[in-house]
Write a protein that holds these residues in place. Structure first.
Motif, short mmCIF file in Angstrom:
data_model
loop_
_atom_site.label_atom_id
_atom_site.label_comp_id
_atom_site.label_asym_id
_atom_site.label_seq_id
_atom_site.Cartn_x
_atom_site.Cartn_y
_atom_site.Cartn_z
N THR A 54 -3.94 3.62 5.82
CA THR A 54 -5.30 3.33 5.36
C THR A 54 -5.69 4.37 4.31
OG1 THR A 54 -6.62 4.75 6.82
CG2 THR A 54 -5.81 2.67 7.75
N PRO A 55 -6.76 4.14 3.56
CA PRO A 55 -7.21 5.11 2.56
C PRO A 55 -7.62 6.46 3.14
CG PRO A 55 -8.21 2.97 2.17
CD PRO A 55 -7.56 2.90 3.51
N THR A 65 -4.40 4.99 -0.34
CA THR A 65 -3.58 4.81 0.86
C THR A 65 -2.20 5.41 0.68
OG1 THR A 65 -4.77 2.79 1.48
CG2 THR A 65 -2.57 3.10 2.42
N THR A 72 0.81 -1.22 0.00
CA THR A 72 0.00 0.00 0.00
C THR A 72 0.85 1.27 0.00
OG1 THR A 72 -0.19 -0.12 2.42
CG2 THR A 72 -1.99 -1.09 1.10
N TYR A 123 -9.72 -3.73 4.56
CA TYR A 123 -8.54 -3.28 3.84
C TYR A 123 -7.74 -4.49 3.34
CZ TYR A 123 -9.53 1.23 6.04
OH TYR A 123 -10.13 2.40 6.45
#
Length: 406
Positions: free
Chosen positions: A308-309, A379, A277, A364
Motif C-alpha cells: 500500500t502507499p 507503493t 504496484t 487502492y
C-alpha cells in the motif's frame, strides 16, 4: 546481471529519466488527486541528481566495485550469441527481461558493443514506466528495420508481429508456461529460434505441449447446462458478504455493478494489483503468503501481506474467519463450479477475497479493479519486496461496506 558499466549507466541516466517520465505520465492522466504526487516527484529530482552523483563517487572507490567486470559473463555471452547470428543474417530479435530496471541498461550495453556494430537496440517497458509516444517510436523503428533488436519486459509478450523476428532471448527466468508461449510467439520468422539463459527449454516445451493438449480436450469443457449453472453460482449473493460490491436487504450498494469481485476472480485481481504496484512479477505463495502448521501437520495459510502507499499491510487468518463467520461456503462453491478445487484452494480463495475487498474499501483499486494511478509510485517506494514479512502491519478494525451501511 549485466556488469559494472550497466550499473553506472542505470545510476547516471536511467533513474532520473524514469522518474521524470513517471511524473509526466501522472500529469497526463489529468487526475487532480494525483497531480500533487507528480509535482513532488519533479521538485525532488534536482536533489536526487546530487545524491546519485555522490553515490557514484562512493561506488568508484568501493573495492568490490573496482574488482568487478565491466560486462558480466552472462551479458557477454548474450553479446557473442547475437553477434554470431546477426552478422550472418538480416534477422531481428527481442531480448526479454523480467525487471524493468534492466531494460534501458541492457539496450545501452548492446548499442555500445563493438561486436554488434550498428545493429541498434531499442528499449520497451510497460505503459506505467515509459511514455506511450516513446514506446511507439521504439516499436516503429523495430517494425521498419531501423533497429534490429529490442530489450523488453513482458509488456511486449503480446501484440507485436514482425515477420523477420527470428530471435527471442529469455535473458532472465520466466515462471509461467503462458509467458513461454506468448514470448515464443513473437518469433515470426520460419527459422526462428528461442534461447533460454535460465529456464530449461525442453521442460518449457513439454509444459506447452501439455497445456495445449489439455485445452483441446472436449471432455474438460463445460456443457451448456453446466455453463448456465456456473453463471448462477457466480452471481449467487450473500448479503453484505459476497460478491463485492455487496448487496444489502435494500438492494445493491451504491457503488454500481462494474468491477465485481468474487472468490473466483479475486486471485487474478490481487496478483495484478501487486505486480503493477511493485513494478515486477511476483510469486504470491513465496513472497506474499505466510503459512503455519496446524494440528495434524496440516500446512495452512495464516496471513497475506499486500503493498500500500503507507507500507506493507497484512490480513491474518482470524480476520478472515471473522469475515466469513456463520457463512456456509457451499452456497458459493457449488459442486459444478468448484469440482476441481481442493479444501486448500477454497481457503486461499476466501482469504484473498477478503484482501481484495479491503483494497477496494481503501480505494487502492478503482471500480474496475485496476490499481489507482495515485497509489502506484508511493507503493513501490514504500514496499520493498525483500522486506521481512513480520514488518507488515496488521489491519485493525477492518471497515467493510457492510459495516458502513449497518
Amino acid at each position: 546481471e549485466l556488469g559494472v558499466d550497466a550499473m553506472r549507466y542505470f545510476i547516471e541516466k536511467v533513474i532520473v529519466q524514469q522518474l521524470t517520465d513517471k511524473a509526466a505520465l501522472i500529469k497526463e492522466q489529468g487526475d487532480p488527486a494525483s497531480f500533487g504526487s507528480a509535482q513532488r516527484i519533479s521538485e525532488r529530482i534536482p536533489s536526487l541528481r546530487n545524491e546519485l552523483k555522490e553515490m557514484e563517487a562512493r561506488l568508484k572507490s568501493n573495492p568490490a566495485i573496482q574488482g568487478a567486470l565491466p560486462t558480466s559473463p552472462k551479458a557477454q555471452t548474450l553479446i557473442d550469441l547475437l553477434s554470431k547470428i546477426l552478422q550472418k543474417n538480416d534477422y531481428c530479435g527481442i531480448v526479454f527481461v523480467e525487471q524493468v530496471a534492466l531494460v534501458s541498461p541492457l539496450a545501452n550495453l548492446l548499442n555500445d558493443s563493438t561486436a554488434l556494430g550498428k545493429v541498434g537496440c531499442g528499449a520497451v517497458a510497460g505503459s506505467g514506466y515509459q511514455s506511450e509516444r516513446d514506446r511507439q517510436e521504439q516499436l516503429d523503428k523495430f517494425r521498419t528495420g531501423k533497429i534490429r533488436l529490442l530489450a523488453a519486459t513482458a509488456a511486449l509478450e503480446e501484440g507485436i508481429d514482425v515477420r523477420d523476428c527470428a530471435i527471442v532471448v529469455r535473458f532472465t527466468a520466466i515462471t509461467t508456461t503462458k509467458a513461454h508461449i506468448q514470448g515464443s510467439g513473437r518469433a515470426r520468422h520460419p527459422h526462428a529460434t528461442v534461447y533460454y539463459f535460465e529456464n530449461n527449454p525442453v521442460t518449457e516445451r513439454k509444459r506447452e505441449v501439455a497445456m495445449t493438449a489439455t485445452a483441446k480436450q472436449s471432455s474438460l469443457s463445460l456443457s451448456m447446462d453446466e455453463l448456465q449453472q456456473a453463471v448462477v453460482s457466480m452471481s449467487m449473493t450473500l448479503e453484505n458478504i459476497h460478491p463485492y460490491p455487496f448487496v444489502t436487504s435494500t438492494g445493491p450498494s451504491n457503488r454500481g455493478t462494474s468491477g465485481e469481485v468474487n472468490v473466483f476472480n479475486c486471485k487474478q485481481i490481487f496478483n495484478q494489483y501487486c505486480s503493477i504496484t511493485l513494478g515486477t512479477s511476483i510469486q504470491p505463495k513465496k513472497q506474499l503468503y505466510h503459512f503455519s502448521n496446524k494440528p495434524g501437520d496440516r500446512r495452512m495459510l495464516s496471513a497475506i501481506r499486500f503493498p500500500t502507499p503507507t507500507g506493507w499491510r497484512k490480513i491474518c487468518d482470524n480476520d478472515c474467519i471473522k469475515f466469513w463467520s456463520g457463512i456456509n461456503l457451499d452456497q458459493i462453491f457449488s459442486e459444478e463450479r468448484s469440482k476441481n478445487k481442493s479444501a486448500s484452494d477454497k481457503e486461499e480463495m476466501c482469504f484473498v477475497y477478503v484482501v481484495v475487498v479491503q483494497l477496494r474499501e481503501f480505494a487502492y483499486l478503482d471500480q474496475h479493479n485496476s490499481p489507482e494511478s495515485s497509489v502506484r509510485f508511493e507503493t513501490k517506494r514504500r514496499c520493498p519486496l525483500n522486506s521481512d514479512f513480520s514488518a507488515a502491519v496488521s489491519i485493525k478494525n477492518m471497515v467493510f461496506q457492510s459495516t458502513k451501511m449497518s
